[in-house]
Design an enzyme around this catalytic site. Structure first.
Site, PDB file in Angstrom:
ATOM      1  N   SER A 117       0.859  -1.186   0.000  1.00 32.55           N
ATOM      2  CA  SER A 117       0.000   0.000   0.000  1.00 32.55           C
ATOM      3  C   SER A 117       0.894   1.234   0.000  1.00 32.55           C
ATOM      4  O   SER A 117       2.053   1.154   0.447  1.00 32.55           O
ATOM      5  CB  SER A 117      -0.859   0.001   1.272  1.00 32.55           C
ATOM      6  OG  SER A 117      -1.453   1.267   1.468  1.00 32.55           O
ATOM      7  N   TYR A 160      -0.868  -0.970  10.492  1.00 33.57           N
ATOM      8  CA  TYR A 160      -1.182  -1.222   9.076  1.00 33.57           C
ATOM      9  C   TYR A 160      -0.039  -0.743   8.184  1.00 33.57           C
ATOM     10  O   TYR A 160       0.496  -1.506   7.368  1.00 33.57           O
ATOM     11  CB  TYR A 160      -2.489  -0.520   8.679  1.00 33.57           C
ATOM     12  CG  TYR A 160      -2.880  -0.801   7.245  1.00 33.57           C
ATOM     13  CD1 TYR A 160      -3.562  -1.954   6.902  1.00 33.57           C
ATOM     14  CD2 TYR A 160      -2.538   0.088   6.222  1.00 33.57           C
ATOM     15  CE1 TYR A 160      -3.897  -2.232   5.582  1.00 33.57           C
ATOM     16  CE2 TYR A 160      -2.869  -0.181   4.897  1.00 33.57           C
ATOM     17  CZ  TYR A 160      -3.556  -1.335   4.587  1.00 33.57           C
ATOM     18  OH  TYR A 160      -3.885  -1.611   3.283  1.00 33.57           O
TER      19      TYR A 160
END
Ligand SMILES: NC(=O)c1ccc[n+]([C@@H]2O[C@H](COP(=O)([O-])OP(=O)(O)OC[C@H]3O[C@@H](n4cnc5c(N)ncnc54)[C@H](OP(=O)(O)O)[C@@H]3O)[C@@H](O)[C@H]2O)c1
Length: 265
Positions: free
Chosen positions: A146, A156
């Site tokens: 990401s 994350y």
């Protein structure tokens, strides 16, 4: 791989294939004539998708139900990847999810589950796949990370940063072996991701949203070009260029506010 320069890629295994980016990989690869092994937890949905792709494109689509947050689930996929009689030519490590909330608001169990799915499963499945690929002198691995990998953004972002670093390091170690590894770094993509995590998306401007099918088309082009990190959209390429020169402290301030409002991507 039909339509690309990667030769003789015939079977792809995709984790998280039932929705979003993984389902887009499955559609694109099936349309190019590749057989598929579809991995996720929801067996009924996997079967439905396998039937649809088989009927539409005439390819073989195997269903492998596995929870990658468990050792048993990871082992089942490792075993399939290591099956020398039915080799996997392309592995797409895509399964993933977000946890809503700041550090300490998310339970330790949920943080650890994220590390299991985003890091441990990616490490183990990449290793299981690449061993045979190296022997055959060909193959590819796409690890879905990401753009959150490049900014301070809790567990994350840290897990996706690990995916990028791991992939770059492994790609360097395997240079010249015929095996290509690439970390894919999308921005916001319209999928089930945010809804599943219970994250609102109203505040995300329209221009920031990417289409999963276009993203996957660019990613596969980048793989054939031999890129080790792919940021498939010009908008995000420009943003990540700014991130590289922005002070870390400033980024931390911005992402700790927007990250919680928009959720991690
Ligand atoms: N959407 C975004 O904005 C965005 C941006 C950047 C990166 N990403 C990354 O892209 C990847 C795919 O996300 P997405 O947006 O396509 O999300 P999605 O639409 O929610 O799809 C997630 C997929 O992962 C599977 N999955 C989740 N947990 C799993 C587990 N424990 N074991 C096996 N499969 C599991 C789900 O299937 P089951 O529920 O059936 O298991 C589903 O097929 C993730 O790694 C995510 O971090 C997403």
């Amino acid at each position: 791989m039909r339509g690309t320069n990667v030769p003789r890629m015939t079977t792809a295994l995709i984790t998280g294939a039932t929705a979003g980016i993984g389902a887009a990989f499955a559609r694109r690869l099936a349309a190019q004539g590749h057989n598929l092994v579809l991995v996720a937890r929801d067996t009924a949905r996997l079967r439905e998708q396998a039937t649809e792709l088989h009927d539409r494109h005439g390819i073989e689509a195997e269903v492998l139900s596995a929870d990658l947050a468990t050792d048993g689930g990871i082992e089942a996929v490792e075993k399939r990847l290591a099956d020398r009689r039915h080799p996997i030519d392309l592995l797409v490590n895509n399964a993933g999810f977000g946890n809503k909330g700041r550090f300490l608001e998310v339970s330790m169990a949920d943080e650890l589950t994220m590390l299991k799915v985003h890091c441990e499963a990616v490490l183990r499945l990449t290793s299981a796949a690449v061993a045979g690929m190296r022997e055959r002198g060909r193959g590819g691995v796409v690890n879905v990370a990401s753009v959150a990998a490049f900014v301070p953004r809790g567990t994350y972002g840290a897990s996706k940063s690990w995916v990028v670093q791991f992939t770059q390091g492994a790609a360097r170690d395997l240079a010249g072996s015929g095996v290509r590894l690439m970390a894919l770094c999308p921005g916001f993509v319209r999928t089930e991701f945010h809804e599943r995590a219970g994250m609102g998306t109203d505040n995300i401007p329209n221009w920031m949203w990417l289409d999963a099918d276009k993203l996957v088309a660019s990613a596969l082009t980048d793989l054939t070009r031999g890129k080790t990190v792919s940021i498939p959209d010009p908008r995000y390429k420009a943003l990540m260029g700014l991130v590289k020169v922005a002070p870390r402290g400033l980024l931390g301030g911005v992402t700790s506010r927007t990250g919680r409002k928009y959720g991690p991507q």
